[in-house]
Design a protein around this motif. Structure first.
Motif, mmCIF file in Angstrom:
data_model
loop_
_atom_site.group_PDB
_atom_site.id
_atom_site.type_symbol
_atom_site.label_atom_id
_atom_site.label_comp_id
_atom_site.label_asym_id
_atom_site.label_seq_id
_atom_site.Cartn_x
_atom_site.Cartn_y
_atom_site.Cartn_z
ATOM 1 N N HIS A 46 0.766 -1.124 -0.022
ATOM 2 C CA HIS A 46 -0.140 -0.111 0.128
ATOM 3 C C HIS A 46 0.943 1.290 0.122
ATOM 4 O O HIS A 46 1.941 1.208 0.879
ATOM 5 N N TRP A 47 0.597 2.198 -0.993
ATOM 6 C CA TRP A 47 1.371 3.497 -1.023
ATOM 7 C C TRP A 47 0.679 4.508 -0.594
ATOM 8 O O TRP A 47 -0.431 4.635 -1.023
ATOM 9 N N PHE A 58 -2.548 4.239 -3.085
ATOM 10 C CA PHE A 58 -2.946 2.928 -4.074
ATOM 11 C C PHE A 58 -2.269 1.787 -3.638
ATOM 12 O O PHE A 58 -1.367 1.880 -2.612
ATOM 13 N N ASP A 59 -2.824 0.685 -4.214
ATOM 14 C CA ASP A 59 -2.207 -0.537 -4.069
ATOM 15 C C ASP A 59 -1.565 -1.114 -5.028
ATOM 16 O O ASP A 59 -2.054 -0.813 -6.171
ATOM 17 N N THR A 60 -0.583 -1.918 -4.999
ATOM 18 C CA THR A 60 0.091 -2.688 -5.937
ATOM 19 C C THR A 60 0.487 -3.849 -5.579
ATOM 20 O O THR A 60 0.343 -4.504 -4.462
ATOM 21 N N TRP A 73 5.508 -5.121 -11.252
ATOM 22 C CA TRP A 73 4.431 -4.912 -10.638
ATOM 23 C C TRP A 73 3.322 -4.065 -11.393
ATOM 24 O O TRP A 73 3.585 -3.639 -12.454
ATOM 25 N N ARG A 74 2.020 -3.934 -10.753
ATOM 26 C CA ARG A 74 1.042 -3.214 -11.223
ATOM 27 C C ARG A 74 0.276 -2.755 -10.209
ATOM 28 O O ARG A 74 0.323 -3.370 -9.283
ATOM 29 N N THR A 75 -0.547 -1.599 -10.378
ATOM 30 C CA THR A 75 -1.508 -1.171 -9.442
ATOM 31 C C THR A 75 -2.627 -1.975 -9.395
ATOM 32 O O THR A 75 -3.153 -2.466 -10.786
ATOM 33 N N THR A 76 -3.447 -2.179 -8.488
ATOM 34 C CA THR A 76 -4.779 -2.893 -8.184
ATOM 35 C C THR A 76 -5.697 -2.184 -7.671
ATOM 36 O O THR A 76 -6.870 -2.494 -7.874
ATOM 37 N N GLN A 81 -2.635 4.484 -11.960
ATOM 38 C CA GLN A 81 -2.534 3.640 -12.713
ATOM 39 C C GLN A 81 -1.188 3.227 -13.256
ATOM 40 O O GLN A 81 -0.594 4.305 -14.070
ATOM 41 N N GLN A 82 -0.463 2.037 -12.885
ATOM 42 C CA GLN A 82 0.922 1.924 -13.406
ATOM 43 C C GLN A 82 1.154 0.488 -13.322
ATOM 44 O O GLN A 82 0.717 -0.303 -12.771
ATOM 45 N N GLN A 83 2.371 0.197 -14.183
ATOM 46 C CA GLN A 83 3.019 -1.160 -14.115
ATOM 47 C C GLN A 83 4.322 -0.759 -14.421
ATOM 48 O O GLN A 83 4.820 0.268 -15.047
#
Length: 152
Positions: A46-47, A58-60, A73-76, A81-83
């Protein structure tokens, strides 16, 4: 979507660079705008960030992790929104190449403006160079997680 790629050579052995990168809760020590990273379990973090005056949480999820080679990694959840993918390659016994590639979608006016002016690109690249300074100054990792997370 925007893409950032950066490579640095760090003057530490491969396992040292990789092990330190797995210490996600330490990221605020070298990543600008990262206030806190909480490791939920082996796969999830968790960021909490503050970038361009905007606070985001956000969570990854780590989708692929192979010790001494890569972490993807990717955001969930959340507005971000990132990977991304960070890879590690031994150059010799005391030097490692660290490659970072990220794809992200800026959200909100401030982040879109920061992306358009190259501010986000410079910040992410700067984070990788601050990691280099951080690990070279320490000379050793603060810990490490050597588990395997397979895609799918």
């Amino acid at each position: 979507m925007s893409t950032v790629r950066e490579t640095v050579e760090v003057e530490v052995p491969l396992h040292t660079a990789y092990n330190q990168w797995t210490q996600f809760t330490e990221f605020p020590r070298f990543m600008e705008g990262v206030d806190q990273v909480t490791q939920v379990d082996d796969r999830h973090n968790h960021w909490s960030t503050s970038i361009a005056g905007v606070h985001r949480e956000f969570d990854t999820e780590i989708v692929d992790q192979l010790p001494d080679e890569r972490i993807a990694w990717r955001t969930t959840s959340g507005e971000v929104q990132q990977q991304g993918l960070v890879t590690f390659r031994s150059l010799d016994a005391t030097h490692t190449e660290v490659n970072l590639a990220m794809v992200f979608e800026p959200s909100g006016m401030a982040e879109k403006a920061a992306d358009m002016t190259g501010t986000l690109d410079r910040r992410i690249k700067g984070d990788l160079h601050r990691f280099k300074d951080f690990i070279e100054h320490r000379g050793q990792e603060e810990g490490g997680w050597r588990g395997r997370i397979s895609p799918g």
